[in-house]
Design a protein around this motif. Structure first.
Motif, PDB file in Angstrom:
ATOM      1  N   GLU A   1       5.389  21.184 -19.116  1.00 24.80           N
ATOM      2  CA  GLU A   1       4.061  20.689 -19.500  1.00 24.80           C
ATOM      3  C   GLU A   1       4.125  19.711 -20.666  1.00 24.80           C
ATOM      4  N   ASP A   2       5.003  19.981 -21.636  1.00 22.57           N
ATOM      5  CA  ASP A   2       5.122  19.080 -22.792  1.00 22.57           C
ATOM      6  C   ASP A   2       5.598  17.693 -22.358  1.00 22.57           C
ATOM      7  N   GLU A   3       6.618  17.667 -21.518  1.00 21.93           N
ATOM      8  CA  GLU A   3       7.132  16.383 -21.039  1.00 21.93           C
ATOM      9  C   GLU A   3       6.083  15.676 -20.186  1.00 21.93           C
ATOM     10  N   TYR A   4       5.365  16.438 -19.374  1.00 23.58           N
ATOM     11  CA  TYR A   4       4.306  15.851 -18.547  1.00 23.58           C
ATOM     12  C   TYR A   4       3.247  15.191 -19.418  1.00 23.58           C
ATOM     13  N   ASN A   5       2.786  15.905 -20.446  1.00 22.42           N
ATOM     14  CA  ASN A   5       1.745  15.359 -21.326  1.00 22.42           C
ATOM     15  C   ASN A   5       2.230  14.126 -22.078  1.00 22.42           C
ATOM     16  N   THR A   6       3.480  14.170 -22.545  1.00 23.24           N
ATOM     17  CA  THR A   6       4.045  13.029 -23.270  1.00 23.24           C
ATOM     18  C   THR A   6       4.139  11.797 -22.370  1.00 23.24           C
ATOM     19  N   ARG A   7       4.706  11.974 -21.208  1.00 23.81           N
ATOM     20  CA  ARG A   7       4.863  10.842 -20.289  1.00 23.81           C
ATOM     21  C   ARG A   7       3.521  10.349 -19.767  1.00 23.81           C
ATOM     22  N   SER A   8       2.605  11.261 -19.530  1.00 21.68           N
ATOM     23  CA  SER A   8       1.284  10.876 -19.056  1.00 21.68           C
ATOM     24  C   SER A   8       0.567  10.027 -20.100  1.00 21.68           C
ATOM     25  N   ALA A   9       0.685  10.425 -21.375  1.00 28.71           N
ATOM     26  CA  ALA A   9       0.056   9.646 -22.453  1.00 28.71           C
ATOM     27  C   ALA A   9       0.664   8.252 -22.546  1.00 28.71           C
TER      28      ALA A   9
ATOM     29  N   ILE B   1       3.347   9.914  -9.167  1.00 27.15           N
ATOM     30  CA  ILE B   1       4.735  10.388  -9.137  1.00 27.15           C
ATOM     31  C   ILE B   1       4.947  11.440 -10.220  1.00 27.15           C
ATOM     32  N   LEU B   2       4.385  11.185 -11.402  1.00 31.39           N
ATOM     33  CA  LEU B   2       4.497  12.148 -12.495  1.00 31.39           C
ATOM     34  C   LEU B   2       3.812  13.468 -12.124  1.00 31.39           C
ATOM     35  N   ASP B   3       2.633  13.379 -11.510  1.00 30.68           N
ATOM     36  CA  ASP B   3       1.935  14.588 -11.067  1.00 30.68           C
ATOM     37  C   ASP B   3       2.773  15.382 -10.064  1.00 30.68           C
ATOM     38  N   GLN B   4       3.410  14.675  -9.145  1.00 28.33           N
ATOM     39  CA  GLN B   4       4.243  15.339  -8.135  1.00 28.33           C
ATOM     40  C   GLN B   4       5.445  16.021  -8.778  1.00 28.33           C
ATOM     41  N   ARG B   5       6.075  15.355  -9.730  1.00 27.84           N
ATOM     42  CA  ARG B   5       7.226  15.953 -10.413  1.00 27.84           C
ATOM     43  C   ARG B   5       6.820  17.209 -11.184  1.00 27.84           C
ATOM     44  N   PHE B   6       5.647  17.166 -11.813  1.00 29.48           N
ATOM     45  CA  PHE B   6       5.148  18.331 -12.537  1.00 29.48           C
ATOM     46  C   PHE B   6       4.828  19.469 -11.570  1.00 29.48           C
ATOM     47  N   ALA B   7       4.240  19.132 -10.429  1.00 32.54           N
ATOM     48  CA  ALA B   7       3.895  20.151  -9.436  1.00 32.54           C
ATOM     49  C   ALA B   7       5.149  20.803  -8.853  1.00 32.54           C
ATOM     50  N   ARG B   8       6.223  20.041  -8.702  1.00 27.19           N
ATOM     51  CA  ARG B   8       7.476  20.601  -8.164  1.00 27.19           C
ATOM     52  C   ARG B   8       8.257  21.374  -9.214  1.00 27.19           C
ATOM     53  N   GLY B   9       7.851  21.274 -10.477  1.00 25.25           N
ATOM     54  CA  GLY B   9       8.539  21.994 -11.539  1.00 25.25           C
ATOM     55  C   GLY B   9       9.744  21.258 -12.092  1.00 25.25           C
TER      56      GLY B   9
ATOM     57  N   SER C   1       0.819  -1.211   0.000  1.00 21.27           N
ATOM     58  CA  SER C   1       0.000   0.000   0.000  1.00 21.27           C
ATOM     59  C   SER C   1       0.853   1.263   0.000  1.00 21.27           C
ATOM     60  N   LEU C   2       2.157   1.139   0.333  1.00 24.25           N
ATOM     61  CA  LEU C   2       3.044   2.284   0.331  1.00 24.25           C
ATOM     62  C   LEU C   2       3.587   2.604  -1.060  1.00 24.25           C
ATOM     63  N   ARG C   3       3.372   1.722  -2.004  1.00 21.93           N
ATOM     64  CA  ARG C   3       3.850   1.963  -3.364  1.00 21.93           C
ATOM     65  C   ARG C   3       2.996   3.034  -4.015  1.00 21.93           C
ATOM     66  N   GLN C   4       3.646   3.944  -4.713  1.00 16.53           N
ATOM     67  CA  GLN C   4       2.934   5.024  -5.378  1.00 16.53           C
ATOM     68  C   GLN C   4       2.629   4.655  -6.822  1.00 16.53           C
ATOM     69  N   ASP C   5       1.517   5.162  -7.294  1.00 20.16           N
ATOM     70  CA  ASP C   5       1.142   4.982  -8.681  1.00 20.16           C
ATOM     71  C   ASP C   5       2.075   5.832  -9.553  1.00 20.16           C
ATOM     72  N   PRO C   6       2.519   5.329 -10.695  1.00 22.80           N
ATOM     73  CA  PRO C   6       3.419   6.106 -11.548  1.00 22.80           C
ATOM     74  C   PRO C   6       2.826   7.456 -11.974  1.00 22.80           C
TER      75      PRO C   6
END
Length: 82
Positions: free
Chosen positions: A67-75, A55-63, A47-52
């Protein structure tokens, strides 16, 4: 019949026994460390494992990523979930 063994094994025998004793205790210590280290990492709570995507959302929020890399990786992550 004193001295039958010529005063024991001599310094060579003591040296071999000392090295063997040190090697034995080193193996025991290594075995204990490996046993406890292995049980600690394998007993991880799933239950301590994070969903990928989280993690991507957190990295985007921290800057860390733009946005382009976020959208690409999210897709990519969303397409691999299927």
């Amino acid at each position: 019949m004193m001295g039958w063994y010529h005063d024991g094994a001599g310094w060579g025998g003591w040296l071999v026994m000392t090295i063997a004793m040190i090697a034995f205790w080193a193996m025991v210590i290594v075995a204990v460390v490996v046993l406890f280290r292995g049980s600690k990492s394998s007993g991880q709570d799933p239950s301590l494992r994070q969903d990928p995507l989280d993690i991507l959302d957190q990295r985007f929020a921290r800057g860390e990523i733009d946005e382009d890399e976020y959208n690409t990786r999210s897709a990519v992550l969303r397409s691999s979930v299927r």
